[in-house]
Scaffold this motif. Structure first.
Motif, short mmCIF file in Angstrom:
data_model
loop_
_atom_site.label_atom_id
_atom_site.label_comp_id
_atom_site.label_asym_id
_atom_site.label_seq_id
_atom_site.Cartn_x
_atom_site.Cartn_y
_atom_site.Cartn_z
N GLY A 220 -44.99 -3.22 -54.48
CA GLY A 220 -46.10 -3.47 -53.57
C GLY A 220 -45.80 -4.64 -52.66
O GLY A 220 -44.77 -4.69 -51.99
N LYS A 221 -46.68 -5.64 -52.64
CA LYS A 221 -46.54 -6.81 -51.77
C LYS A 221 -45.47 -7.80 -52.24
O LYS A 221 -45.12 -8.73 -51.51
CB LYS A 221 -47.86 -7.58 -51.70
CG LYS A 221 -49.00 -6.88 -51.01
CD LYS A 221 -50.23 -7.80 -51.00
CE LYS A 221 -51.43 -7.17 -50.33
NZ LYS A 221 -52.61 -8.10 -50.35
N ARG B 144 -42.93 -7.01 -45.49
CA ARG B 144 -43.37 -6.60 -46.83
C ARG B 144 -44.55 -5.66 -46.65
O ARG B 144 -45.17 -5.57 -45.58
CB ARG B 144 -43.79 -7.81 -47.67
CG ARG B 144 -45.00 -8.55 -47.14
CD ARG B 144 -45.57 -9.52 -48.16
NE ARG B 144 -46.60 -10.38 -47.58
CZ ARG B 144 -47.84 -10.05 -47.36
NH1 ARG B 144 -48.26 -8.81 -47.64
NH2 ARG B 144 -48.71 -10.90 -46.85
N PHE B 145 -44.89 -4.94 -47.70
CA PHE B 145 -46.12 -4.14 -47.68
C PHE B 145 -47.31 -5.08 -47.64
O PHE B 145 -47.30 -6.15 -48.27
CB PHE B 145 -46.21 -3.25 -48.92
CG PHE B 145 -45.28 -2.07 -48.89
CD1 PHE B 145 -45.58 -0.94 -48.14
CD2 PHE B 145 -44.11 -2.08 -49.63
CE1 PHE B 145 -44.72 0.15 -48.11
CE2 PHE B 145 -43.24 -1.00 -49.62
CZ PHE B 145 -43.54 0.13 -48.86
N ASP B 146 -48.34 -4.72 -46.89
CA ASP B 146 -49.55 -5.54 -46.83
C ASP B 146 -50.67 -4.92 -47.66
O ASP B 146 -51.85 -5.18 -47.42
CB ASP B 146 -49.99 -5.72 -45.37
CG ASP B 146 -50.85 -6.97 -45.19
OD1 ASP B 146 -50.76 -7.87 -46.05
OD2 ASP B 146 -51.59 -7.05 -44.19
N ASP C 164 -51.37 -3.52 -51.99
CA ASP C 164 -50.83 -3.42 -53.34
C ASP C 164 -51.19 -2.09 -53.99
O ASP C 164 -50.90 -1.88 -55.16
CB ASP C 164 -51.36 -4.57 -54.21
CG ASP C 164 -50.34 -5.70 -54.37
OD1 ASP C 164 -49.13 -5.41 -54.30
OD2 ASP C 164 -50.75 -6.85 -54.57
N LEU D 240 -47.57 -2.84 -42.87
CA LEU D 240 -46.46 -3.75 -43.15
C LEU D 240 -46.67 -4.99 -42.30
O LEU D 240 -47.18 -4.90 -41.19
CB LEU D 240 -45.12 -3.10 -42.80
CG LEU D 240 -44.81 -1.70 -43.33
CD1 LEU D 240 -43.49 -1.20 -42.76
CD2 LEU D 240 -44.79 -1.69 -44.85
#
Length: 211
Positions: free
Chosen positions: A74-75, A183-185, A187, A206
């Protein structure tokens, strides 16, 4: 075993090239009683945001993003992302050359120079640090002459190191391809396969990070 905060893995390319997004600036504006206003830039660097959901075209794409999301926790872990519009040192549609961007001027002592990309010209130009060049893509020139040897490039930081310091006054230029550290924004990935097949594309945000 502790996980690294950044992975050099790249987000699936076939999804990245269909994604949407771009740079964000933060500007505070105060309107004065005289009618004039003052403007203050909150961040020295722009921050890029993307929606990878718009790049999903098939269930195979969906599966690839799901696998990548799990691998990045995830994040938690940052990764490389290819901006579909802005990923080379050259103007859109042009080939990369060693003369694309000036990254410094020799002083007879300095051997390390950081890759960067200029937007605009003269006093209004913005110099963007390039910290994730694509390995093997960087071309270097000194004084307008391309170099085949005599330098190394750290693809994890964008630092170019010369075996000998460039002579005083010698312009150092570079051409390169690069990724954006993101990163992914979120979770949680919320995916409904039936809705996806009907055209309802999930939102997969992202956000750019400092690696």
């Amino acid at each position: 075993m502790a996980l690294a905060s950044f992975s050099e893995a790249r987000f699936p390319l076939r999804v990245a090239f269909g994604s949407s997004g771009g740079p964000e600036r933060r500007t505070d504006i105060v309107r004065l009683s005289t009618g004039f206003e003052t403007r203050n830039q909150r961040f020295a660097r722009s921050v890029r945001h993307y929606d990878a959901g718009s790049g999903l075209k098939s269930l195979a794409d969906l599966s690839a993003v799901l696998e990548f999301f799990e691998a990045m926790r995830g994040k938690l872990i940052g990764f490389r992302f290819r901006d579909p519009l802005d990923h080379t040192s050259a103007p859109l549609g042009a080939s990369v050359t060693a003369l694309d961007q000036e990254i410094g001027v020799g002083d007879g002592a300095t051997t390390r120079f950081a890759l960067c990309k200029a937007y605009g010209t003269a006093d209004s130009a913005y110099s963007r640090p390039i910290e994730k060049p694509v390995d093997g893509s960087v071309l270097i020139a000194q004084g307008g002459v391309a170099m085949a040897t005599g330098f190394t490039v750290d693809a994890t930081s964008g630092i170019v190191s010369f075996a000998a310091p460039p002579a005083t006054g010698t312009p150092i230029t570079a051409g390169f391809e690069y990724d954006v550290p993101v990163r992914f924004d979120i979770d949680q990935l919320t995916i409904n396969v039936t809705a996806f097949q009907a055209g309802d594309i999930p939102n997969i945000p992202l956000i750019e990070v400092r690696p």
